[in-house]
Design an enzyme around this catalytic site. Structure first.
Site, mmCIF file in Angstrom:
data_model
loop_
_atom_site.group_PDB
_atom_site.id
_atom_site.type_symbol
_atom_site.label_atom_id
_atom_site.label_comp_id
_atom_site.label_asym_id
_atom_site.label_seq_id
_atom_site.Cartn_x
_atom_site.Cartn_y
_atom_site.Cartn_z
ATOM 1 N N ASN A 354 -14.834 -8.729 3.121
ATOM 2 C CA ASN A 354 -13.622 -9.525 2.963
ATOM 3 C C ASN A 354 -12.519 -9.136 3.943
ATOM 4 O O ASN A 354 -12.807 -8.559 4.985
ATOM 5 C CB ASN A 354 -13.164 -9.619 1.517
ATOM 6 C CG ASN A 354 -12.941 -11.084 1.163
ATOM 7 O OD1 ASN A 354 -12.049 -11.717 1.732
ATOM 8 N ND2 ASN A 354 -13.796 -11.637 0.319
ATOM 9 N N HIS A 356 -10.120 -6.963 4.409
ATOM 10 C CA HIS A 356 -9.976 -5.627 4.994
ATOM 11 C C HIS A 356 -11.103 -5.337 5.976
ATOM 12 O O HIS A 356 -10.889 -4.713 7.018
ATOM 13 C CB HIS A 356 -9.935 -4.559 3.885
ATOM 14 C CG HIS A 356 -9.384 -3.248 4.360
ATOM 15 N ND1 HIS A 356 -10.187 -2.168 4.658
ATOM 16 C CD2 HIS A 356 -8.104 -2.856 4.622
ATOM 17 C CE1 HIS A 356 -9.421 -1.170 5.050
ATOM 18 N NE2 HIS A 356 -8.157 -1.546 5.046
ATOM 19 N N CYS A 357 -12.299 -5.812 5.658
ATOM 20 C CA CYS A 357 -13.469 -5.546 6.513
ATOM 21 C C CYS A 357 -13.384 -6.261 7.860
ATOM 22 O O CYS A 357 -14.021 -5.836 8.826
ATOM 23 C CB CYS A 357 -14.747 -6.015 5.836
ATOM 24 S SG CYS A 357 -14.976 -5.461 4.170
ATOM 25 N N ILE A 358 -12.648 -7.379 7.935
ATOM 26 C CA ILE A 358 -12.627 -8.155 9.181
ATOM 27 C C ILE A 358 -11.355 -7.892 9.995
ATOM 28 O O ILE A 358 -11.077 -8.622 10.949
ATOM 29 C CB ILE A 358 -12.794 -9.663 8.908
ATOM 30 C CG1 ILE A 358 -11.631 -10.230 8.085
ATOM 31 C CG2 ILE A 358 -14.131 -9.945 8.226
ATOM 32 C CD1 ILE A 358 -11.540 -11.760 8.099
#
Ligand code: KQY
Length: 365
Positions: A354, A356-358
């Site tokens: 999501n 934070h990951c991108i």
């Protein structure tokens, strides 16, 4: 750009907390058809919405391949969004980008961890990750930042969170997994973290969220909201596969003391769902040998904890779930000085992570 042979700690550099001021946020444009359905089109629209939400607060740089450069430029039409060409394997810059470190005197450098696609040949998510392993180097080149390279030491940015005051949280499920650094003990791994992020205390949660594609990244499960306070994904439902994980994390956090000797205050964030991809969504993915299976029976690891703190704002995923409003309320309560913006997160979740990951924040030096 020079690759240094010292460590950030010896040079007086440390990783600041995410709420410290940023000069910009980095993203990578999604395109691989074996991860993003319909040749990436719905994910590209979702990433563009995230980029625009962040650009409301601070500048954004989006890296796009040569093939996608013009499409990305057109979709990201905003004065605070810069698009640069970069070859990549996928779009998870939290994990492939540098972890920026500062010295508090105007210095900015980057840690370039070795990346093995979340497990290499033992459960990794794609077979050729060489371009993704170069993303941190390329970003540091663009920014003229000196680099620390942990050659052979595998780590993803999503597997750690820091409070900027000497404390780090992570999970045993990920960092002690034999598909990351099997040659190192827990103490040796802690030492690499201490040297490269200048932390003194490591809080080890046993697991991350159930069925996360990353072997339990902490950024989908638990994060700092300020020193001494964390937000933990939570369920009271004993039938939820996350129940034991939440209980185990709470037990660790209740007995933990941070680097300054503070006990942890734990805020609970409900877990949405259960969320599943539809048959139509799965059919839009074009699998290759070794691609992540996509099937409606697989429970998606949706989490409201997977948000980004930006200058004056919180950009968080919504899932069109009855709990979205409660999640927004909790975020406003945890961050009373920030403007909370909820952005559709389902398409990003379908790809395995999501907001934070991108994203990867670049602190202001
Ligand atoms: O959540 C992340 N940090 C990365 C997830 C990768 C999923 C690839 N399908």
């Amino acid at each position: 750009m020079t690759t240094l042979t010292t460590t950030p700690r010896t040079d007086g550099y440390f990783m600041p907390a995410e709420w410290a001021r940023h000069s910009q946020t980095w993203m990578v444009w999604p395109q691989r058809p074996d991860n993003w359905r319909d040749n990436g089109a719905p994910a590209q629209a979702a990433f563009a919405e995230v980029a625009r939400a962040i650009a409301h607060f601070e500048p954004v740089t989006v890296c796009a391949t040569a093939e996608q450069f013009l499409a990305a430029r057109a979709a990201l039409d905003h004065p605070r969004i810069r698009v640069v060409e970069m070859s990549t394997d996928d779009a998870w810059v939290r994990d492939t980008g540098p972890t920026f470190v500062i010295d508090g005197k105007g210095g900015l450098r980057g840690v370039d961890w070795t990346f093995n696609a979340w497990g290499g040949l033992e459960g990794g998510l794609y077979a050729d990750w060489r371009r993704d392993d170069q993303v941190a180097l390329k970003i540091l080149e663009i920014e003229r930042c000196d680099r620390y390279r942990t050659e052979g030491f595998v780590l993803e940015g999503g597997s750690i969170h820091v409070d900027g005051e000497g404390t780090l949280i992570t999970t045993e499920e990920c960092l002690l997994n034999r598909n990351r650094n099997p040659q190192l003990s827990r103490e040796q791994i802690e030492n690499v973290l201490r040297e490269h992020l200048a932390v003194d205390t490591v809080i080890w949660l046993p697991h991350g969220l159930y069925n996360d594609e990353t072997d339990g990244h902490v950024d989908n499960f638990c994060c700092f909201v300020r020193p001494g306070e964390v937000l933990l994904a939570w369920t009271d439902d004993a039938a939820n596969p996350n129940y034991e994980r939440c209980q185990a994390a709470m037990a660790v956090l209740r007995s933990a003391r941070d680097a300054r000797g503070r006990p942890m205050k734990v805020h609970r964030m409900p877990i949405p769902g259960p969320l599943h991809a539809t048959a139509a969504e799965c059919a839009g993915v074009a699998p290759l040998v070794g691609s992540q299976p996509r099937d409606p029976s697989i429970r998606l690891a949706g989490s409201y904890v997977n948000f980004l703190i930006v200058n004056g704002g919180i950009v968080a995923p919504a899932f069109d779930d009855p709990l979205d409003a409660e999640a927004e309320r909790i975020l406003r309560e945890c961050f009373p000085e920030h403007e909370v913006v909820m952005v559709p997160g389902r398409e990003i979740l379908l790809g395995g992570g999501n907001i934070h990951c991108i994203t990867q924040q670049q602190p202001a030096p």
